[in-house]
Each structure stands twice: as structure tokens, then as C-alpha cells.
Design a protein around this motif. Structure first.
Motif, PDB file in Angstrom:
ATOM      1  N   UNK A   1     -11.790 -14.770   5.357  1.00 18.07           N
ATOM      2  CA  UNK A   1     -12.632 -13.877   4.557  1.00 18.07           C
ATOM      3  C   UNK A   1     -12.662 -14.273   3.088  1.00 18.07           C
ATOM      4  N   UNK A   2     -12.187 -15.483   2.755  1.00 15.52           N
ATOM      5  CA  UNK A   2     -12.128 -15.889   1.348  1.00 15.52           C
ATOM      6  C   UNK A   2     -13.514 -15.961   0.717  1.00 15.52           C
ATOM      7  N   UNK A   3     -14.500 -16.440   1.474  1.00 17.69           N
ATOM      8  CA  UNK A   3     -15.845 -16.553   0.919  1.00 17.69           C
ATOM      9  C   UNK A   3     -16.418 -15.174   0.587  1.00 17.69           C
ATOM     10  N   UNK A   4     -16.181 -14.217   1.469  1.00 23.33           N
ATOM     11  CA  UNK A   4     -16.681 -12.853   1.209  1.00 23.33           C
ATOM     12  C   UNK A   4     -15.952 -12.227   0.026  1.00 23.33           C
ATOM     13  N   UNK A   5     -14.662 -12.518  -0.122  1.00 25.89           N
ATOM     14  CA  UNK A   5     -13.897 -11.915  -1.212  1.00 25.89           C
ATOM     15  C   UNK A   5     -14.219 -12.558  -2.561  1.00 25.89           C
ATOM     16  N   UNK A   6     -14.594 -13.838  -2.540  1.00 29.95           N
ATOM     17  CA  UNK A   6     -14.947 -14.458  -3.820  1.00 29.95           C
ATOM     18  C   UNK A   6     -16.194 -13.830  -4.422  1.00 29.95           C
ATOM     19  N   UNK A   7     -17.047 -13.249  -3.601  1.00 30.83           N
ATOM     20  CA  UNK A   7     -18.245 -12.591  -4.126  1.00 30.83           C
ATOM     21  C   UNK A   7     -17.893 -11.369  -4.961  1.00 30.83           C
TER      22      UNK A   7
ATOM     23  N   UNK B   1       1.086  -9.215  -0.536  1.00 31.53           N
ATOM     24  CA  UNK B   1       0.809  -8.545   0.742  1.00 31.53           C
ATOM     25  C   UNK B   1       1.645  -9.211   1.816  1.00 31.53           C
ATOM     26  N   UNK B   2       2.423  -8.428   2.532  1.00 30.47           N
ATOM     27  CA  UNK B   2       3.211  -8.933   3.659  1.00 30.47           C
ATOM     28  C   UNK B   2       2.510  -8.528   4.950  1.00 30.47           C
ATOM     29  N   UNK B   3       2.068  -9.518   5.710  1.00 28.22           N
ATOM     30  CA  UNK B   3       1.341  -9.276   6.947  1.00 28.22           C
ATOM     31  C   UNK B   3       2.297  -9.289   8.136  1.00 28.22           C
ATOM     32  N   UNK B   4       1.779  -8.853   9.272  1.00 31.79           N
ATOM     33  CA  UNK B   4       2.615  -8.747  10.467  1.00 31.79           C
ATOM     34  C   UNK B   4       2.740 -10.063  11.225  1.00 31.79           C
ATOM     35  N   UNK B   5       1.841 -11.000  11.017  1.00 34.78           N
ATOM     36  CA  UNK B   5       1.887 -12.260  11.762  1.00 34.78           C
ATOM     37  C   UNK B   5       1.165 -13.347  10.974  1.00 34.78           C
ATOM     38  N   UNK B   6       1.409 -14.580  11.414  1.00 31.19           N
ATOM     39  CA  UNK B   6       0.720 -15.714  10.803  1.00 31.19           C
ATOM     40  C   UNK B   6      -0.758 -15.719  11.186  1.00 31.19           C
ATOM     41  N   UNK B   7      -1.075 -15.235  12.391  1.00 26.55           N
ATOM     42  CA  UNK B   7      -2.470 -15.172  12.812  1.00 26.55           C
ATOM     43  C   UNK B   7      -3.275 -14.244  11.900  1.00 26.55           C
ATOM     44  N   UNK B   8      -2.662 -13.114  11.487  1.00 23.77           N
ATOM     45  CA  UNK B   8      -3.350 -12.211  10.562  1.00 23.77           C
ATOM     46  C   UNK B   8      -3.580 -12.891   9.218  1.00 23.77           C
ATOM     47  N   UNK B   9      -2.661 -13.733   8.834  1.00 28.36           N
ATOM     48  CA  UNK B   9      -2.817 -14.474   7.573  1.00 28.36           C
ATOM     49  C   UNK B   9      -4.009 -15.429   7.652  1.00 28.36           C
ATOM     50  N   UNK B  10      -4.140 -16.151   8.773  1.00 33.41           N
ATOM     51  CA  UNK B  10      -5.273 -17.043   8.933  1.00 33.41           C
ATOM     52  C   UNK B  10      -6.587 -16.267   8.975  1.00 33.41           C
ATOM     53  N   UNK B  11      -6.578 -15.093   9.610  1.00 33.70           N
ATOM     54  CA  UNK B  11      -7.789 -14.267   9.640  1.00 33.70           C
ATOM     55  C   UNK B  11      -8.181 -13.814   8.237  1.00 33.70           C
ATOM     56  N   UNK B  12      -7.190 -13.483   7.416  1.00 33.21           N
ATOM     57  CA  UNK B  12      -7.485 -13.069   6.045  1.00 33.21           C
ATOM     58  C   UNK B  12      -8.072 -14.224   5.241  1.00 33.21           C
ATOM     59  N   UNK B  13      -7.574 -15.444   5.439  1.00 36.14           N
ATOM     60  CA  UNK B  13      -8.117 -16.591   4.720  1.00 36.14           C
ATOM     61  C   UNK B  13      -9.563 -16.883   5.120  1.00 36.14           C
TER      62      UNK B  13
END
Length: 297
Positions: free
Chosen positions: A112-118, A98-110
Motif C-alpha cells: 500500500x506504499x503507493x496509495x500512502x504516498x498520495x 507499528x508492531x504487526x502480528x506477522x511478516x505477511x502483514x508487513x508485506x501487505x502493508x508495503x
């Protein structure tokens, strides 16, 4: 190539060429990392016919990572595509880059790691070959921490683990230090083991019978009706016993003193004889010439 450039190339040493090669490799690595700074690799996204096109996959990844509506458009995701070729017999779905538009979006996605591990979806950074080689060197530490319940994970090429509410870093070969520190902390907080009380033998009180001492001194308790007279006789017997003991000690001290005096007198006699013999011989030599000749011979 001009002649001056050829001459300049020929005058450089092997070390200089190696330095230039290392510098060029570092610059390429820096550019490679910079081009991947906004990328994410997502594992566990199921494959379906609806997600065959890159546009559909990008919309799905934006809704999965950022929980945005499906028709909202691509506001944080630039593109998305599968890594590798599809195989009929593969059990796991292919990873999604996945190529995001900014580094801030990348940090926001990380975040959500706990929710995605579920839902069994895992996020990772898009690493260069050199970074992946570094991470493979930390695989042993990763397995050690995972086996002991520390929940390790990578952020870039940095290995991190959860120590209660804290997140700590682990260097290469540092898992053993983590285990040793945890064991030491457990020993410090553990209550001391209960002491094993050994069964002691009961002490038998020894009763002192004063009649024994009285009998030793020829004093009989028969016919004694007055207790005070018995006590007086017992005290007198103790005093007599103490006097005899002190007399014996005094005699022993006197004998030792006499032995020392005899040794001193004997030593003085020997010294006097040693001094007197040469003087007597000298006197005899003066009074009798024949003695002088014998002594000289």
C-alpha cells in the motif's frame, strides 16, 4: 569462578578473544533483527488529541495500512506508539513504530506504499543501529539517483530504484555505473546527427581543343574543308608525338644501361689489377735475385 576456568581464560590469545567478541556481536545483531522483523516505521501520520493513547493509535494505523473498519478490532496490528518526545516547536509529526502480528502483514502493508504516498505517508522498516549505519553509507547514491529521477527507496538495507517498469538494486558506489549505463543506452538509441554538407565548389568542365595539338605540330586548320582529312591529320600528329616520346624513353634506357656496363667494366679492371700486381712481383722475384732482395727488404 573455578581455577580451571581461570587457567583456560588465561591461555586464550588476543585473536581468539577478538573472534569470540565478533561472534557474540553477530549473534546479538541477529537476535536484534529477529525481534524487529514484524515492525514498521510510519512517517507523516499527523498528531492529534484523538491519537494520544497507544490503543487509539494502533486502531488508526490498522485502518490506514489495511483499510479495515474502525470497529473491526486489531487483526493485524499488535501495538503502535510514537518515537521521541513531543515538542511544541517541531514542524513535522513524530514517526510511529507499528508492531504487526506477522511478516505477511508487513508485506501487505508495503504493497500500500503507493496509495500512502498520495497522502504524504511513508513506510520504512525498523532497522538496527548497524543497519542504519549501512544505509547512511548509501546516502550519496540515494541522492544521485533521486536527483536524476530514478525514485530510489530502501528495502531493509538494500537500495533499490525504479528503471521504467523494472526495480533494480544499487550497491554502494554503484550510482555512477547506473548513470554511465543510462548515458550509453541513450547514445545507442539516439538517431545519428545530420551530416553537415559542405558547399562544394562547382566543377568547371575543361574542354580539350584538338587544334592546340595540331598547331604544335605545324598543322593549320585554315583551308580544311574535309572533316575526315582533319581527323586523319590529327591522328597522325598524335602517333608522331607518341613515337618521339617512345624514342626518347628508349634513348634514356640505353644511356642508363651503358652507365651500368661502364661501372661493371671499371670494377673488373680494378679487380684484375689487384690480382695481377702480386703475380708480377712474384715473377720478377723469381727471375732476378736482386729484385727478390729488394722485395724482401
Amino acid at each position: 569462578m573455578e581455577v580451571s576456568q581461570v587457567r583456560a581464560f588465561g591461555t586464550r590469545t588476543y585473536d581468539q578473544l577478538q573472534q569470540e567478541k565478533q561472534s557474540s556481536a553477530e549473534q546479538l545483531e541477529h537476535l536484534h533483527r529477529h525481534s524487529k522483523r514484524n515492525n514498521l516505521v510510519v512517517f507523516g501520520v499527523p498528531e492529534s488529541m484523538a491519537l494520544n493513547t497507544p490503543a487509539a493509535l494502533a486502531c488508526h494505523m490498522q485502518g490506514l495500512l489495511f483499510q479495515t473498519p474502525t470497529g473491526a478490532g486489531l487483526t493485524k496490528v499488535r501495538s503502535a506508539f510514537r518515537l521521541g518526545k513531543w515538542k511544541q516547536d517541531q514542524g513535522k509529526p513524530r514517526a510511529v513504530l507499528v508492531e504487526l502480528l506477522s511478516v505477511a502483514a508487513k508485506h501487505t502493508a508495503f504493497q500500500a506504499s503507493k496509495r500512502l504516498r498520495a497522502v504524504k505517508v511513508r513506510l520504512d522498516e525498523d532497522l538496527t543501529p548497524q543497519q542504519m549505519h549501512t544505509c547512511r553509507g548509501l546516502s550519496t547514491d540515494f541522492q544521485w539517483l533521486k536527483a536524476r529521477g530514478y525514485k530510489p527507496f530502501f528495502r531493509g538495507i538494500t537500495l533499490r530504484y525504479r528503471d521504467g517498469p523494472l526495480i533494480r538494486k544499487c550497491a554502494r558506489g554503484g550510482a555512477n555505473k547506473v548513470m554511465a549505463a543510462a548515458a550509453q543506452a541513450a547514445r545507442a538509441t539516439a538517431p545519428p546527427p545530420p551530416r553537415q554538407q559542405q558547399a562544394e565548389e562547382p566543377r568547371v568542365p575543361v574542354a580539350m581543343d584538338p587544334s592546340v595539338l595540331l598547331h604544335q605540330h605545324g598543322i593549320s586548320l585554315d583551308g580544311l574543308s574535309d572533316p575526315s582529312n582533319m581527323v586523319a591529320q590529327a591522328a597522325q600528329a598524335i602517333i608522331d608525338d607518341f613515337d618521339s616520346m617512345m624514342h626518347a624513353l628508349a634513348m634514356m634506357s640505353l644511356v642508363r644501361l651503358l652507365a651500368v656496363v661502364l661501372k661493371v667494366v671499371n670494377f673488373m679492371n680494378i679487380m684484375i689489377l689487384k690480382l695481377m700486381c702480386p703475380m708480377m712481383l712474384w715473377a720478377l722475384s723469381l727471375g732476378c735475385p736482386q729484385t727478390n732482395i729488394i722485395v724482401a727488404n
